[in-house]
Write an enzyme that holds these catalytic residues in place. Structure first.
Site, short mmCIF file in Angstrom:
data_model
loop_
_atom_site.label_atom_id
_atom_site.label_comp_id
_atom_site.label_asym_id
_atom_site.label_seq_id
_atom_site.Cartn_x
_atom_site.Cartn_y
_atom_site.Cartn_z
N LYS A 1 -27.67 -23.79 7.99
CA LYS A 1 -28.42 -24.62 7.03
C LYS A 1 -27.97 -26.07 7.12
O LYS A 1 -28.79 -26.99 7.11
CB LYS A 1 -28.20 -24.08 5.61
CG LYS A 1 -28.87 -22.75 5.36
CD LYS A 1 -28.40 -22.10 4.06
CE LYS A 1 -29.03 -20.72 3.90
NZ LYS A 1 -28.52 -20.00 2.71
N GLN B 1 -24.24 -20.39 -1.94
CA GLN B 1 -24.42 -19.29 -1.00
C GLN B 1 -23.99 -17.97 -1.65
O GLN B 1 -22.88 -17.86 -2.17
CB GLN B 1 -23.61 -19.55 0.28
CG GLN B 1 -23.81 -18.52 1.37
CD GLN B 1 -25.24 -18.50 1.92
OE1 GLN B 1 -25.86 -19.53 2.12
NE2 GLN B 1 -25.75 -17.29 2.14
N ASP C 1 -33.06 -23.06 -4.00
CA ASP C 1 -33.22 -21.63 -3.70
C ASP C 1 -34.29 -20.99 -4.59
O ASP C 1 -34.72 -19.87 -4.33
CB ASP C 1 -31.89 -20.89 -3.91
CG ASP C 1 -31.20 -20.54 -2.59
OD1 ASP C 1 -31.88 -20.57 -1.55
OD2 ASP C 1 -29.99 -20.24 -2.61
#
Ligand code: NDP
Length: 279
Positions: free
Chosen positions: A50, A94, A117
């Protein structure tokens, strides 16, 4: 019949180039903070991917690495500082977090406007209401693959296998918003093959290697494989038995090279979207 292959890698490359172009045109540098707690090897790989992709798109990516024994209070303090940081447009924590840290509390601490997200309850609620704002990256990537491939969702019967907050539920909500008639199946669903045989679009997100076989698929249907499973022999396979489904389906995604690359590309797009809204 052999299904058309949906090339997620190519579609993702195009999307990443588009995001990079829009970042250049924006006149400012969007900022993305990726928070990694602990040393989980798979998470470390995802975070590196990412970070690199964001930099390539002209996004200022920062990875904040914290030790596995970081306290909840300290982690929430880091999130608050990122919420307050005007240079940061997107915050991603994460998952999974180390045992003992309540992931939901951490997600809820993120400013919904920076929640790239799409997991914050505010953004989940907007999606459930049919007014998507920041949408989880994997299902968003699937919708883009369907669109680019020319798969009609309006009026289509779609079966989503899996009901996780990260994939299954938002996937179903997006398909419903796109006027599909949606069934969400899970571990308690009776007769999964029969559910799938009635579907024009099957989305598999169960985490069971090659569970969906060709005799579950209606001839000509679209099969999207979200699954990523590492077999004991080291091979990477999806939740779909690719060869048998390919003989029956009209279009199918491979693993790897299908949905996976779209997840990263959509994270970049979400970061740009958040930045443009904020600035
Ligand atoms: P979860 O484990 O959170 O959810 C799995 C879902 O599948 C659950 O709803 C579960 O049902 C259901 N399920 C499990 N076994 C069966 C079964 N035998 N029959 C029917 N339903 C079943 O997984 P995720 O949603 O996080 O991920 C799913 C897959 O997608 C994984 O392979 C993961 O690696 C992959 N993934 C890929 C991404 C990408 O970028 N391509 C991103 C995220 C995930 P129940 O709720 O009843 O337990």
């Amino acid at each position: 019949m052999t299904a058309r292959l949906i090339d997620g890698k190519a579609v993702a490359a195009t999307l990443r180039a588009e995001v990079a172009e829009k970042v250049r045109a924006a006149g400012f540098t969007p900022g993305l903070a990726v928070v990694l707690v602990g040393e989980d090897p798979a998470s470390s790989v995802y975070v590196r991917t990412k970070d690199r992709a964001a930099r390539e798109a002209g996004i200022d990516a920062r990875t904040i690495r914290l030790p596995a024994d970081t306290s909840r209070t300290d982690l929430l303090g880091v999130i608050q500082a990122l919420n307050d940081d005007a240079a940061i447009d997107g915050i991603l924590v994460q998952l999974p977090l180390p045992n003992g840290i309540d992931a939901q509390a951490v997600i809820e601490a993120i400013d919904p406007a920076k929640d790239v997200d799409g997991f914050h309850p505010v953004n989940v609620g907007h999606l459930a209401n049919g007014r998507p704002t920041l949408v989880p990256c994997t299902p968003l990537g699937v919708m883009k693959l369907l669109r680019v491939t020319g798969i009609e969702t309006s009026g289509a019967r779609a079966v989503v296998l899996g009901r996780s907050a990260i994939v299954g539920r938002p996937m179903a909500a997006l398909l419903l918003t796109a006027d599909a008639t949606v069934t969400i199946a899970h571990s308690r669903t009776r007769d999964l093959p029969a559910q799938c045989r009635g579907a024009d679009i099957v989305i598999a997100a169960v985490g069971r290697p090659e569970m969906v076989s060709g005799d579950w698929i209606k001839p000509g249907a679209t099969v999207i494989d979200v699954g990523i499973n590492r077999l004991p022999d080291g091979r990477l396979v999806g939740d779909v038995a690719f060869e048998s489904c390919r003989e029956v389906a009209g279009a199918i995604t491979p693993v790897p090279g299908g949905v996976g690359p779209m997840t990263v590309a959509c994270l970049l797009e979400n970061t740009l979207t958040a930045a443009l809204r904020r600035r």
